[in-house]
Design a protein around this motif. Structure first.
Motif, PDB file in Angstrom:
ATOM      1  N   LEU A 170      -4.505  -7.260  -4.973  1.00  0.00           N
ATOM      2  CA  LEU A 170      -4.206  -6.961  -3.580  1.00  0.00           C
ATOM      3  C   LEU A 170      -3.019  -7.793  -3.096  1.00  0.00           C
ATOM      4  CD1 LEU A 170      -5.184  -5.147  -1.336  1.00  0.00           C
ATOM      5  CD2 LEU A 170      -6.825  -6.900  -0.689  1.00  0.00           C
ATOM      6  N   ALA A 171      -2.978  -9.060  -3.456  1.00  0.00           N
ATOM      7  CA  ALA A 171      -1.853  -9.918  -3.075  1.00  0.00           C
ATOM      8  C   ALA A 171      -0.554  -9.386  -3.662  1.00  0.00           C
ATOM      9  CB  ALA A 171      -2.103 -11.349  -3.555  1.00  0.00           C
ATOM     10  N   TRP A 172      -0.604  -8.942  -4.908  1.00  0.00           N
ATOM     11  CA  TRP A 172       0.589  -8.406  -5.568  1.00  0.00           C
ATOM     12  C   TRP A 172       1.085  -7.157  -4.838  1.00  0.00           C
ATOM     13  CZ3 TRP A 172       2.054  -4.021  -8.367  1.00  0.00           C
ATOM     14  CH2 TRP A 172       3.210  -4.167  -9.136  1.00  0.00           C
ATOM     15  N   ILE A 173       0.145  -6.282  -4.464  1.00  0.00           N
ATOM     16  CA  ILE A 173       0.498  -5.056  -3.737  1.00  0.00           C
ATOM     17  C   ILE A 173       1.098  -5.400  -2.378  1.00  0.00           C
ATOM     18  CG2 ILE A 173      -0.542  -3.085  -2.509  1.00  0.00           C
ATOM     19  CD1 ILE A 173      -0.095  -2.622  -5.470  1.00  0.00           C
ATOM     20  N   LEU A 174       0.483  -6.337  -1.669  1.00  0.00           N
ATOM     21  CA  LEU A 174       0.999  -6.720  -0.351  1.00  0.00           C
ATOM     22  C   LEU A 174       2.408  -7.298  -0.471  1.00  0.00           C
ATOM     23  CD1 LEU A 174      -2.195  -8.298   1.246  1.00  0.00           C
ATOM     24  CD2 LEU A 174      -1.196  -6.035   1.696  1.00  0.00           C
ATOM     25  N   ALA A 175       2.644  -8.099  -1.487  1.00  0.00           N
ATOM     26  CA  ALA A 175       3.980  -8.656  -1.693  1.00  0.00           C
ATOM     27  C   ALA A 175       5.000  -7.549  -1.928  1.00  0.00           C
ATOM     28  CB  ALA A 175       3.969  -9.640  -2.866  1.00  0.00           C
ATOM     29  N   ASP A 180       4.762   0.170   7.066  1.00  0.00           N
ATOM     30  CA  ASP A 180       4.987   1.621   7.077  1.00  0.00           C
ATOM     31  C   ASP A 180       4.751   2.273   5.722  1.00  0.00           C
ATOM     32  OD1 ASP A 180       5.646   1.772   9.837  1.00  0.00           O
ATOM     33  OD2 ASP A 180       7.666   1.036   9.373  1.00  0.00           O
ATOM     34  N   VAL A 181       3.726   1.829   5.014  1.00  0.00           N
ATOM     35  CA  VAL A 181       3.350   2.469   3.762  1.00  0.00           C
ATOM     36  C   VAL A 181       2.004   3.165   3.949  1.00  0.00           C
ATOM     37  CG1 VAL A 181       4.631   0.798   2.368  1.00  0.00           C
ATOM     38  CG2 VAL A 181       2.219   0.434   2.757  1.00  0.00           C
ATOM     39  N   PRO A 182       1.704   4.181   3.120  1.00  0.00           N
ATOM     40  CA  PRO A 182       0.423   4.886   3.242  1.00  0.00           C
ATOM     41  C   PRO A 182      -0.743   3.967   2.876  1.00  0.00           C
ATOM     42  CG  PRO A 182       1.700   5.736   1.385  1.00  0.00           C
ATOM     43  CD  PRO A 182       2.553   4.735   2.080  1.00  0.00           C
ATOM     44  N   VAL A 183      -1.521   3.611   3.861  1.00  0.00           N
ATOM     45  CA  VAL A 183      -2.566   2.603   3.711  1.00  0.00           C
ATOM     46  C   VAL A 183      -3.659   3.043   2.746  1.00  0.00           C
ATOM     47  CG1 VAL A 183      -4.357   1.303   4.942  1.00  0.00           C
ATOM     48  CG2 VAL A 183      -2.106   1.646   5.988  1.00  0.00           C
ATOM     49  N   ASN A 184      -4.271   4.213   2.990  1.00  0.00           N
ATOM     50  CA  ASN A 184      -5.406   4.658   2.172  1.00  0.00           C
ATOM     51  C   ASN A 184      -5.012   4.847   0.708  1.00  0.00           C
ATOM     52  OD1 ASN A 184      -7.279   4.803   4.357  1.00  0.00           O
ATOM     53  ND2 ASN A 184      -6.260   6.670   5.006  1.00  0.00           N
ATOM     54  N   ALA A 185      -3.890   5.497   0.479  1.00  0.00           N
ATOM     55  CA  ALA A 185      -3.454   5.749  -0.898  1.00  0.00           C
ATOM     56  C   ALA A 185      -3.164   4.444  -1.630  1.00  0.00           C
ATOM     57  CB  ALA A 185      -2.216   6.642  -0.899  1.00  0.00           C
ATOM     58  N   THR A 186      -2.469   3.538  -0.962  1.00  0.00           N
ATOM     59  CA  THR A 186      -2.096   2.271  -1.591  1.00  0.00           C
ATOM     60  C   THR A 186      -3.327   1.430  -1.906  1.00  0.00           C
ATOM     61  OG1 THR A 186       0.017   2.330  -0.411  1.00  0.00           O
ATOM     62  CG2 THR A 186      -0.659   0.219  -1.339  1.00  0.00           C
ATOM     63  N   LEU A 187      -4.241   1.314  -0.949  1.00  0.00           N
ATOM     64  CA  LEU A 187      -5.455   0.527  -1.192  1.00  0.00           C
ATOM     65  C   LEU A 187      -6.328   1.158  -2.266  1.00  0.00           C
ATOM     66  CD1 LEU A 187      -6.548  -0.640   2.370  1.00  0.00           C
ATOM     67  CD2 LEU A 187      -5.648  -2.035   0.499  1.00  0.00           C
ATOM     68  N   THR A 188      -6.451   2.483  -2.233  1.00  0.00           N
ATOM     69  CA  THR A 188      -7.276   3.161  -3.240  1.00  0.00           C
ATOM     70  C   THR A 188      -6.728   2.906  -4.636  1.00  0.00           C
ATOM     71  OG1 THR A 188      -7.931   4.864  -1.663  1.00  0.00           O
ATOM     72  CG2 THR A 188      -8.166   5.395  -4.006  1.00  0.00           C
ATOM     73  N   LEU A 189      -5.431   3.076  -4.812  1.00  0.00           N
ATOM     74  CA  LEU A 189      -4.831   2.835  -6.124  1.00  0.00           C
ATOM     75  C   LEU A 189      -5.008   1.381  -6.558  1.00  0.00           C
ATOM     76  CD1 LEU A 189      -1.575   4.952  -5.800  1.00  0.00           C
ATOM     77  CD2 LEU A 189      -3.482   5.380  -7.360  1.00  0.00           C
ATOM     78  N   ALA A 190      -4.838   0.456  -5.637  1.00  0.00           N
ATOM     79  CA  ALA A 190      -4.996  -0.963  -5.982  1.00  0.00           C
ATOM     80  C   ALA A 190      -6.430  -1.283  -6.362  1.00  0.00           C
ATOM     81  CB  ALA A 190      -4.556  -1.838  -4.805  1.00  0.00           C
ATOM     82  N   ILE A 191      -7.373  -0.746  -5.617  1.00  0.00           N
ATOM     83  CA  ILE A 191      -8.785  -1.049  -5.869  1.00  0.00           C
ATOM     84  C   ILE A 191      -9.236  -0.521  -7.223  1.00  0.00           C
ATOM     85  CG2 ILE A 191     -11.133  -0.466  -5.122  1.00  0.00           C
ATOM     86  CD1 ILE A 191     -10.056  -0.760  -2.222  1.00  0.00           C
ATOM     87  N   VAL A 192      -8.744   0.663  -7.607  1.00  0.00           N
ATOM     88  CA  VAL A 192      -9.182   1.242  -8.882  1.00  0.00           C
ATOM     89  C   VAL A 192      -8.336   0.767 -10.061  1.00  0.00           C
ATOM     90  CG1 VAL A 192     -10.236   3.256  -7.796  1.00  0.00           C
ATOM     91  CG2 VAL A 192      -7.876   3.412  -8.611  1.00  0.00           C
TER      92      VAL A 192
END
Length: 186
Positions: free
Chosen positions: A41-46, A93-105
Motif C-alpha cells: 500500500l505504501a508503494w502504491i501511495l508513493a 485523482d486516481v481511480p480509488v477502487n481499482a487501485t486499492l483492489t489491485l494492490a490488495i490482491v
C-alpha cells in the motif's frame, strides 16, 4: 496411575502445545501479511503521489492529512487505514477502487501502471458495475458460480473485450469513412 497419565494427559498436553504453537505461527504469519500489505500500500501511495500533477502539500491538505503523515505513509513507516489510503488516492485523482483492489490482491505493479491512464478508469467503472450486472444477469443462478471457474471466466472476459474493442474500432472506422466520403449523385 502413571500409565493413565501417560496415555491420557500427556497426549492432551502435547496436542494443546501443538495447537498453541500453530496459533502462534498463524499469528506471526498474519502479522507478516499485514506488514506486507502495508508495504504494498505504501508503494502504491508513493507511485500515486509521484505521478500526480499536484504538489505533496496539496495532496496532504486535500486528503485531510498532515504533510509528515503523508510522507510516513508513503514510506511505509506508519500503518495506514484503507480509508486514509482512499483519501490520498482520491487527492491524487486516481481511480480509488481499482487501485486499492489491485494492490490488495497483489497486483501492485498493474495498479501503479494503470492508475494514471484509461485502463484504471475502465477498471474503476467495471468494478462498480460488476456486482449489480452479475446479479441482474444471473438472478438465482448466481449461487451456481464456483470459485474454480473464476480464472477461466476472467480469460473468457478478456477475449470477449478484445473482440468488442476490435468491433468498435471497425465500426468507428466505417463511420469515419462515411463521413469523410462526400455523397454521390446529389
Amino acid at each position: 496411575y502413571v500409565l493413565y497419565c501417560f496415555l491420557h494427559e500427556v497426549p492432551a498436553l502435547s496436542l494443546r502445545v501443538v495447537a498453541e504453537e500453530r496459533n502462534r505461527i498463524s499469528m506471526a504469519d498474519q502479522l507478516k501479511e499485514v506488514r506486507d500489505a502495508n508495504a504494498r500500500l505504501a508503494w502504491i501511495l508513493a507511485r500515486a503521489v509521484e505521478g500526480s500533477a499536484r504538489p505533496r502539500y496539496a495532496i496532504a491538505q486535500r486528503a485531510g492529512l498532515h504533510r509528515e503523515t503523508l510522507q510516513s505513509a508513503m514510506q511505509g513507516e506508519k500503518p495506514i487505514t484503507l480509508q486514509q489510503a482512499a483519501r490520498i488516492l482520491h487527492a491524487c485523482d486516481v481511480p480509488v477502487n481499482a487501485t486499492l483492489t489491485l494492490a490488495i490482491v497483489g497486483h501492485e505493479e498493474l495498479a501503479a501502471e494503470w492508475m494514471h491512464n484509461e485502463m484504471g478508469a475502465f477498471l474503476e467503472e467495471f468494478l462498480i458495475a460488476l456486482p449489480g450486472s452479475l446479479q441482474e444477469a444471473l438472478g438465482d443462478r448466481i449461487y451456481d458460480l464456483k470459485p474454480r471457474r473464476a480464472g477461466g471466466t476472467a480469460k473468457l472476459l478478456g477475449r470477449t473485450l478484445t473482440q468488442h474493442i476490435a468491433d468498435l474500432n471497425r465500426r468507428g472506422d466505417a463511420i469515419g469513412e462515411r463521413i469523410a466520403t462526400p455523397p454521390t449523385g446529389a
